[in-house]
Write a protein that holds these residues in place. Sequence first.
Motif, PDB file in Angstrom:
ATOM      1  N   LEU A  55       0.827  -1.208   0.000  1.00 58.11           N
ATOM      2  CA  LEU A  55       0.000   0.000   0.000  1.00 58.11           C
ATOM      3  C   LEU A  55       0.858   1.253   0.000  1.00 58.11           C
ATOM      4  O   LEU A  55       0.503   2.264  -0.620  1.00 58.11           O
ATOM      5  CB  LEU A  55      -0.931   0.001   1.217  1.00 58.11           C
ATOM      6  N   TRP A  56       1.993   1.218   0.694  1.00 57.15           N
ATOM      7  CA  TRP A  56       2.918   2.364   0.698  1.00 57.15           C
ATOM      8  C   TRP A  56       3.359   2.692  -0.716  1.00 57.15           C
ATOM      9  O   TRP A  56       3.353   3.846  -1.135  1.00 57.15           O
ATOM     10  CB  TRP A  56       4.113   2.043   1.587  1.00 57.15           C
ATOM     11  N   HIS A  70      13.158   3.256   3.009  1.00 55.85           N
ATOM     12  CA  HIS A  70      13.452   2.287   4.066  1.00 55.85           C
ATOM     13  C   HIS A  70      12.203   1.801   4.799  1.00 55.85           C
ATOM     14  O   HIS A  70      12.204   0.706   5.365  1.00 55.85           O
ATOM     15  CB  HIS A  70      14.429   2.899   5.074  1.00 55.85           C
ATOM     16  N   ILE A  71      11.126   2.596   4.784  1.00 58.64           N
ATOM     17  CA  ILE A  71       9.924   2.200   5.522  1.00 58.64           C
ATOM     18  C   ILE A  71       9.288   0.940   4.945  1.00 58.64           C
ATOM     19  O   ILE A  71       9.073  -0.040   5.679  1.00 58.64           O
ATOM     20  CB  ILE A  71       8.925   3.372   5.582  1.00 58.64           C
ATOM     21  N   PRO A  72       8.958   0.887   3.646  1.00 63.69           N
ATOM     22  CA  PRO A  72       8.400  -0.369   3.120  1.00 63.69           C
ATOM     23  C   PRO A  72       9.392  -1.525   3.181  1.00 63.69           C
ATOM     24  O   PRO A  72       8.981  -2.685   3.337  1.00 63.69           O
ATOM     25  CB  PRO A  72       8.033  -0.021   1.674  1.00 63.69           C
ATOM     26  N   VAL A  73      10.686  -1.229   3.072  1.00 64.69           N
ATOM     27  CA  VAL A  73      11.682  -2.305   3.170  1.00 64.69           C
ATOM     28  C   VAL A  73      11.664  -2.905   4.568  1.00 64.69           C
ATOM     29  O   VAL A  73      11.721  -4.131   4.748  1.00 64.69           O
ATOM     30  CB  VAL A  73      13.085  -1.775   2.817  1.00 64.69           C
ATOM     31  N   ILE A  74      11.573  -2.052   5.590  1.00 62.91           N
ATOM     32  CA  ILE A  74      11.489  -2.540   6.969  1.00 62.91           C
ATOM     33  C   ILE A  74      10.240  -3.389   7.170  1.00 62.91           C
ATOM     34  O   ILE A  74      10.271  -4.447   7.809  1.00 62.91           O
ATOM     35  CB  ILE A  74      11.508  -1.360   7.959  1.00 62.91           C
ATOM     36  N   LEU A  75       9.129  -2.940   6.614  1.00 67.46           N
ATOM     37  CA  LEU A  75       7.880  -3.703   6.724  1.00 67.46           C
ATOM     38  C   LEU A  75       8.013  -5.078   6.071  1.00 67.46           C
ATOM     39  O   LEU A  75       7.551  -6.086   6.627  1.00 67.46           O
ATOM     40  CB  LEU A  75       6.737  -2.915   6.085  1.00 67.46           C
ATOM     41  N   LEU A  76       8.653  -5.138   4.907  1.00 67.15           N
ATOM     42  CA  LEU A  76       8.847  -6.419   4.234  1.00 67.15           C
ATOM     43  C   LEU A  76       9.795  -7.322   5.016  1.00 67.15           C
ATOM     44  O   LEU A  76       9.583  -8.536   5.101  1.00 67.15           O
ATOM     45  CB  LEU A  76       9.381  -6.192   2.823  1.00 67.15           C
ATOM     46  N   LEU A  77      10.843  -6.742   5.592  1.00 67.98           N
ATOM     47  CA  LEU A  77      11.756  -7.527   6.414  1.00 67.98           C
ATOM     48  C   LEU A  77      11.033  -8.100   7.630  1.00 67.98           C
ATOM     49  O   LEU A  77      11.266  -9.255   8.019  1.00 67.98           O
ATOM     50  CB  LEU A  77      12.938  -6.660   6.863  1.00 67.98           C
ATOM     51  N   VAL A 121      21.349  -0.164   7.642  1.00 65.15           N
ATOM     52  CA  VAL A 121      21.110   1.034   6.815  1.00 65.15           C
ATOM     53  C   VAL A 121      19.688   1.545   7.036  1.00 65.15           C
ATOM     54  O   VAL A 121      19.465   2.760   7.219  1.00 65.15           O
ATOM     55  CB  VAL A 121      21.358   0.714   5.326  1.00 65.15           C
ATOM     56  N   CYS A 122      18.722   0.633   7.027  1.00 60.29           N
ATOM     57  CA  CYS A 122      17.324   1.034   7.223  1.00 60.29           C
ATOM     58  C   CYS A 122      17.126   1.623   8.617  1.00 60.29           C
ATOM     59  O   CYS A 122      16.392   2.612   8.788  1.00 60.29           O
ATOM     60  CB  CYS A 122      16.402  -0.168   7.022  1.00 60.29           C
ATOM     61  N   GLY A 123      17.771   1.021   9.619  1.00 63.53           N
ATOM     62  CA  GLY A 123      17.661   1.547  10.982  1.00 63.53           C
ATOM     63  C   GLY A 123      18.235   2.947  11.104  1.00 63.53           C
ATOM     64  O   GLY A 123      17.661   3.811  11.775  1.00 63.53           O
ATOM     65  N   TRP A 124      19.377   3.182  10.446  1.00 67.49           N
ATOM     66  CA  TRP A 124      19.997   4.511  10.470  1.00 67.49           C
ATOM     67  C   TRP A 124      19.107   5.547   9.789  1.00 67.49           C
ATOM     68  O   TRP A 124      18.898   6.645  10.309  1.00 67.49           O
ATOM     69  CB  TRP A 124      21.359   4.454   9.794  1.00 67.49           C
ATOM     70  N   ARG A 125      18.551   5.192   8.653  1.00 65.38           N
ATOM     71  CA  ARG A 125      17.685   6.121   7.927  1.00 65.38           C
ATOM     72  C   ARG A 125      16.384   6.369   8.706  1.00 65.38           C
ATOM     73  O   ARG A 125      15.863   7.486   8.705  1.00 65.38           O
ATOM     74  CB  ARG A 125      17.371   5.568   6.530  1.00 65.38           C
ATOM     75  N   LEU A 126      15.883   5.338   9.363  1.00 66.28           N
ATOM     76  CA  LEU A 126      14.678   5.509  10.172  1.00 66.28           C
ATOM     77  C   LEU A 126      14.924   6.496  11.299  1.00 66.28           C
ATOM     78  O   LEU A 126      14.077   7.348  11.607  1.00 66.28           O
ATOM     79  CB  LEU A 126      14.243   4.150  10.739  1.00 66.28           C
ATOM     80  N   THR A 127      16.113   6.401  11.909  1.00 61.10           N
ATOM     81  CA  THR A 127      16.449   7.275  13.034  1.00 61.10           C
ATOM     82  C   THR A 127      16.693   8.713  12.591  1.00 61.10           C
ATOM     83  O   THR A 127      16.249   9.657  13.254  1.00 61.10           O
ATOM     84  CB  THR A 127      17.701   6.735  13.755  1.00 61.10           C
ATOM     85  N   THR A 128      17.381   8.893  11.490  1.00 58.19           N
ATOM     86  CA  THR A 128      17.787  10.241  11.076  1.00 58.19           C
ATOM     87  C   THR A 128      16.765  10.960  10.199  1.00 58.19           C
ATOM     88  O   THR A 128      16.715  12.193  10.202  1.00 58.19           O
ATOM     89  CB  THR A 128      19.122  10.169  10.317  1.00 58.19           C
ATOM     90  N   ILE A 129      15.963  10.212   9.459  1.00 64.45           N
ATOM     91  CA  ILE A 129      15.024  10.840   8.527  1.00 64.45           C
ATOM     92  C   ILE A 129      13.587  10.799   9.042  1.00 64.45           C
ATOM     93  O   ILE A 129      12.884  11.814   9.035  1.00 64.45           O
ATOM     94  CB  ILE A 129      15.092  10.152   7.141  1.00 64.45           C
ATOM     95  N   THR A 130      13.143   9.635   9.488  1.00 65.78           N
ATOM     96  CA  THR A 130      11.732   9.457   9.845  1.00 65.78           C
ATOM     97  C   THR A 130      11.432   9.831  11.293  1.00 65.78           C
ATOM     98  O   THR A 130      10.363  10.386  11.570  1.00 65.78           O
ATOM     99  CB  THR A 130      11.313   7.995   9.588  1.00 65.78           C
ATOM    100  N   LEU A 131      12.356   9.527  12.191  1.00 68.39           N
ATOM    101  CA  LEU A 131      12.089   9.755  13.610  1.00 68.39           C
ATOM    102  C   LEU A 131      11.804  11.214  13.954  1.00 68.39           C
ATOM    103  O   LEU A 131      10.870  11.501  14.720  1.00 68.39           O
ATOM    104  CB  LEU A 131      13.243   9.227  14.453  1.00 68.39           C
ATOM    105  N   PRO A 132      12.551  12.205  13.421  1.00 72.57           N
ATOM    106  CA  PRO A 132      12.218  13.605  13.735  1.00 72.57           C
ATOM    107  C   PRO A 132      10.797  13.979  13.309  1.00 72.57           C
ATOM    108  O   PRO A 132      10.100  14.699  14.019  1.00 72.57           O
ATOM    109  CB  PRO A 132      13.265  14.395  12.927  1.00 72.57           C
TER     110      PRO A 132
END
Length: 230
Positions: A55-56, A70-77, A121-132
């Motif tokens: 859906l994303w 990274h968000i849909p990739v994390i969901l798939l993982l 990589v996904c965790g880093w991007r989640l923290t720096t881009i999505t978390l704020p």
Amino acid sequence: MSPLSPASTLAVMLAATLLLLGVDLSLHESTAVIFKEGHAIEVMSAVLLASAAVLWWGFDADDMAGRQWHIPVILLLMAMREMDFDKRFTSEGVMQLRLYSGDSPLLEKALGLAVIALILVCGWRLTTITLPRFWAGLRAGLPASWLTGLAALMLMVAKTLDGLDRKLAGFGITISPELGTLTGRLEELLELVAYMMLVQALAYFLRCRQIIAARAAVSAPYAAYRPHGR
């Protein structure tokens, strides 16, 4: 109209869950089967996560020019983890140190390291881009952020309950088999509810974005007629 109505999305998820539960309970005498691997609870959890990723992409939810891939990739993982893909294709689990320190085939080690690198990589991007953005949404009271936050909290509780008897045994604490079974089932249910909340968060995010776009479209023609300087 929002591409995903939160109410209809919830209704579809609940109906699908009831359907899978009904099939499992109809084919088996024991209700305990719904908590086993490859049955209703686990399958529905994986379906919800995979559906959220689809859906994303399908509704082009990334409004940051592709920076939130990274968000849909994390969901798939997470969906693949629910179906035990981390153990199914290697002699040891991808997250197990034995895979890399033992005599496992080199190809399996390379595959495991590639997966771990992707997770980091996904965790880093989640923290720096999505978390704020997530924290800003919490402060603004946005449903998408609150649902995501509650889902994350439920997943942390579920992770704590996972293998609780084994974890406590390391401290010399023994719990009854009944309590161990109860905590295991509660962990599965918490994960299922958390994944439903993530799908709901996506539905609310898309609706909020569409409302903002609609308001901008309505106000744009009037902005052209405003006197200069006002």
